[in-house]
Design a protein around this motif. Structure first.
Motif, PDB file in Angstrom:
ATOM      1  N   ARG A  28       0.887  -1.218  -0.087  1.00  0.00           N
ATOM      2  CA  ARG A  28       0.027   0.083   0.040  1.00  0.00           C
ATOM      3  C   ARG A  28       0.865   1.193   0.121  1.00  0.00           C
ATOM      4  O   ARG A  28       0.534   2.243  -0.774  1.00  0.00           O
ATOM      5  CB  ARG A  28      -0.874  -0.021   1.224  1.00  0.00           C
ATOM      6  CG  ARG A  28      -2.066   1.203   1.323  1.00  0.00           C
ATOM      7  CD  ARG A  28      -2.788   1.195   2.639  1.00  0.00           C
ATOM      8  NE  ARG A  28      -3.557  -0.130   2.454  1.00  0.00           N
ATOM      9  CZ  ARG A  28      -4.695  -0.130   1.842  1.00  0.00           C
ATOM     10  NH1 ARG A  28      -5.143   0.667   1.221  1.00  0.00           N
ATOM     11  NH2 ARG A  28      -5.250  -1.517   2.070  1.00  0.00           N
ATOM     12  N   ALA A  31       2.292   1.758  -3.527  1.00  0.00           N
ATOM     13  CA  ALA A  31       1.483   2.244  -4.331  1.00  0.00           C
ATOM     14  C   ALA A  31       1.224   3.726  -4.314  1.00  0.00           C
ATOM     15  O   ALA A  31       1.159   4.345  -5.220  1.00  0.00           O
ATOM     16  CB  ALA A  31       0.057   1.400  -4.172  1.00  0.00           C
ATOM     17  N   ALA A  32       1.145   4.186  -2.842  1.00  0.00           N
ATOM     18  CA  ALA A  32       0.905   5.695  -2.563  1.00  0.00           C
ATOM     19  C   ALA A  32       1.940   6.433  -3.276  1.00  0.00           C
ATOM     20  O   ALA A  32       2.072   7.343  -3.878  1.00  0.00           O
ATOM     21  CB  ALA A  32       0.652   5.797  -1.194  1.00  0.00           C
ATOM     22  N   TRP A  36       0.180   4.425  -8.053  1.00  0.00           N
ATOM     23  CA  TRP A  36      -0.228   3.211  -8.446  1.00  0.00           C
ATOM     24  C   TRP A  36      -1.456   2.943  -7.728  1.00  0.00           C
ATOM     25  O   TRP A  36      -1.661   3.263  -6.410  1.00  0.00           O
ATOM     26  CB  TRP A  36       0.638   2.285  -8.928  1.00  0.00           C
ATOM     27  CG  TRP A  36       1.599   2.524  -9.781  1.00  0.00           C
ATOM     28  CD1 TRP A  36       1.938   3.784 -10.607  1.00  0.00           C
ATOM     29  CD2 TRP A  36       2.945   1.795  -9.917  1.00  0.00           C
ATOM     30  NE1 TRP A  36       2.984   3.468 -11.392  1.00  0.00           N
ATOM     31  CE2 TRP A  36       3.641   2.351 -11.013  1.00  0.00           C
ATOM     32  CE3 TRP A  36       3.372   0.742  -9.685  1.00  0.00           C
ATOM     33  CZ2 TRP A  36       4.913   2.055 -11.462  1.00  0.00           C
ATOM     34  CZ3 TRP A  36       4.418  -0.178  -9.963  1.00  0.00           C
ATOM     35  CH2 TRP A  36       5.157   0.819 -11.356  1.00  0.00           C
ATOM     36  N   THR A  37      -2.218   1.879  -8.210  1.00  0.00           N
ATOM     37  CA  THR A  37      -3.230   1.357  -7.224  1.00  0.00           C
ATOM     38  C   THR A  37      -2.528   0.031  -6.640  1.00  0.00           C
ATOM     39  O   THR A  37      -1.342  -0.406  -7.182  1.00  0.00           O
ATOM     40  CB  THR A  37      -4.383   0.683  -8.260  1.00  0.00           C
ATOM     41  OG1 THR A  37      -3.804  -0.282  -9.087  1.00  0.00           O
ATOM     42  CG2 THR A  37      -5.102   1.858  -8.982  1.00  0.00           C
ATOM     43  N   GLN A  38      -2.905  -0.327  -5.519  1.00  0.00           N
ATOM     44  CA  GLN A  38      -2.492  -1.370  -4.786  1.00  0.00           C
ATOM     45  C   GLN A  38      -2.565  -2.776  -5.571  1.00  0.00           C
ATOM     46  O   GLN A  38      -1.754  -3.574  -5.583  1.00  0.00           O
ATOM     47  CB  GLN A  38      -3.089  -1.510  -3.411  1.00  0.00           C
ATOM     48  CG  GLN A  38      -2.241  -2.688  -2.577  1.00  0.00           C
ATOM     49  CD  GLN A  38      -2.920  -2.653  -1.210  1.00  0.00           C
ATOM     50  OE1 GLN A  38      -3.878  -2.095  -0.899  1.00  0.00           O
ATOM     51  NE2 GLN A  38      -2.253  -3.659  -0.406  1.00  0.00           N
ATOM     52  N   SER A  39      -3.812  -2.870  -6.452  1.00  0.00           N
ATOM     53  CA  SER A  39      -3.961  -4.085  -7.229  1.00  0.00           C
ATOM     54  C   SER A  39      -2.897  -4.262  -8.294  1.00  0.00           C
ATOM     55  O   SER A  39      -2.378  -5.400  -8.443  1.00  0.00           O
ATOM     56  CB  SER A  39      -5.069  -4.057  -7.806  1.00  0.00           C
ATOM     57  OG  SER A  39      -5.268  -2.726  -8.814  1.00  0.00           O
ATOM     58  N   LYS A  40      -2.188  -3.142  -8.648  1.00  0.00           N
ATOM     59  CA  LYS A  40      -1.154  -3.034  -9.747  1.00  0.00           C
ATOM     60  C   LYS A  40      -0.028  -3.744  -9.101  1.00  0.00           C
ATOM     61  O   LYS A  40       0.846  -4.351  -9.624  1.00  0.00           O
ATOM     62  CB  LYS A  40      -0.953  -1.908 -10.527  1.00  0.00           C
ATOM     63  CG  LYS A  40       0.179  -1.792 -11.369  1.00  0.00           C
ATOM     64  CD  LYS A  40       0.409  -0.437 -12.093  1.00  0.00           C
ATOM     65  CE  LYS A  40       1.807  -0.481 -13.044  1.00  0.00           C
ATOM     66  NZ  LYS A  40       1.659   0.853 -13.674  1.00  0.00           N
ATOM     67  N   SER A  42       0.072  -5.460  -6.562  1.00  0.00           N
ATOM     68  CA  SER A  42      -0.190  -7.145  -6.457  1.00  0.00           C
ATOM     69  C   SER A  42      -0.026  -8.147  -7.481  1.00  0.00           C
ATOM     70  O   SER A  42       0.639  -9.055  -7.685  1.00  0.00           O
ATOM     71  CB  SER A  42      -1.518  -7.337  -5.585  1.00  0.00           C
ATOM     72  OG  SER A  42      -1.825  -8.656  -5.576  1.00  0.00           O
TER      73      SER A  42
END
Length: 281
Positions: A28, A31-32, A36-40, A42
């Motif tokens: 997380r 990503a911040a 980016w998104t956290q899903s990216k 992952s």
């Protein structure tokens, strides 16, 4: 998607996760930091998404390891050497694809290829190339730089003038009769092929419909210096450098070559194809 590609992408993702863990950042938090998104995060770490060169550069900088950029980009090149999605490749248009092939052509000393449905790109006229590339836009409708790609393809043909190189093209007769451009342009393309029937550093063989085949015609491919094979499907282009993959395609090429004709016999097949055009019966 090939197992080799999946394994290479998973290995890249594992290394990216290792670098993040070493930095002490959570997914997380990274990503911040990168926007980016956290899903990216992952998907990249679990090998479910292939990063871009920009992605791995940003990752290395984001985890405080800019020195790892070269390593990650090297791993990514290994992934892309095996499997190159058309969707990703064509995101920037046809021109970058033509430029990548031009660069490979300059690196290749001995090239062998087989084409079952098209005249080889290095032997295409501009009008024929335009017909081929414009038809691919029906599958990839976002592409709009056909004219630039045609110009790049024609420019790439300069490599044929280098007599220090060797080219051996095999073309299935079906490629000669496939209607991919207007009849006049098609006739010009067939006429252009005749010039390559004279023995030299460029050799053109034609596999007639009636030739006995040792293997099914299958898909087109090119072999570069016996160390790289480039082939493709509707959804991806594969650049294969594993010795076993190269050896397999060499066996296929040799089996297909056994049915090819050259010189006057090949000329007769080209004339036969020209007679199928409107007004040439």
């Amino acid at each position: 998607m090939s197992t080799d590609h999946q394994q290479a992408r998973a290995a890249l993702g594992a290394r990216m996760r290792e670098l993040r863990d070493e930095s002490g950042l959570s997914g997380r938090a990274l990503a911040a930091r990168l926007g980016w998104t956290q899903s990216k995060i992952s998907k990249l770490e679990n090998g479910r998404q292939t990063p871009t060169m920009a992605d791995v550069r940003a990752w290395a900088e984001g985890v405080g390891r800019p020195d790892a950029t070269a390593e990650l980009q090297g791993r990514l090149r290994t992934v892309e050497t095996q499997y190159r999605s058309w969707r990703r490749q064509l995101a920037g248009g046809y021109l970058p694809v033509q430029e990548a092939h031009a660069a490979q052509a300059r690196r290749t000393g001995v090239r062998r290829s087989f084409d079952p449905t098209l005249v080889p790109g290095l032997l295409q006229t501009a009008d024929y190339a335009r017909g081929v590339l414009s038809r691919y836009t029906r599958v990839h409708p976002s592409i709009s730089d056909v004219d630039a790609a045609v110009a790049a393809r024609i420019e790439r043909q300069q490599v044929l003038k280098d007599r220090k190189r060797s080219f051996h093209f095999l073309v299935w007769e079906g490629a000669l009769v496939s209607r991919l451009c207007p009849p006049a342009a098609h006739a010009d393309q067939l006429e252009r092929l005749v010039r390559w029937l004279v023995p030299g550093h460029v050799r053109l063989g034609v596999i007639p419909f009636e030739a006995p085949l040792n293997v099914p015609a299958g898909v087109g491919f090119s072999i570069h210096d016996d160390v790289l094979v480039i082939t493709e499907s509707w959804h991806a282009e594969m650049w294969l450098d594993d010795p076993a993959d190269v050896a397999l395609h060499c066996r296929a090429w040799n089996a297909l070559a056994a049915g090819a004709v050259y010189g006057p016999e090949a000329h007769r097949v080209i004339v036969r194809a020209a007679r199928t055009l409107p007004g040439n019966h």
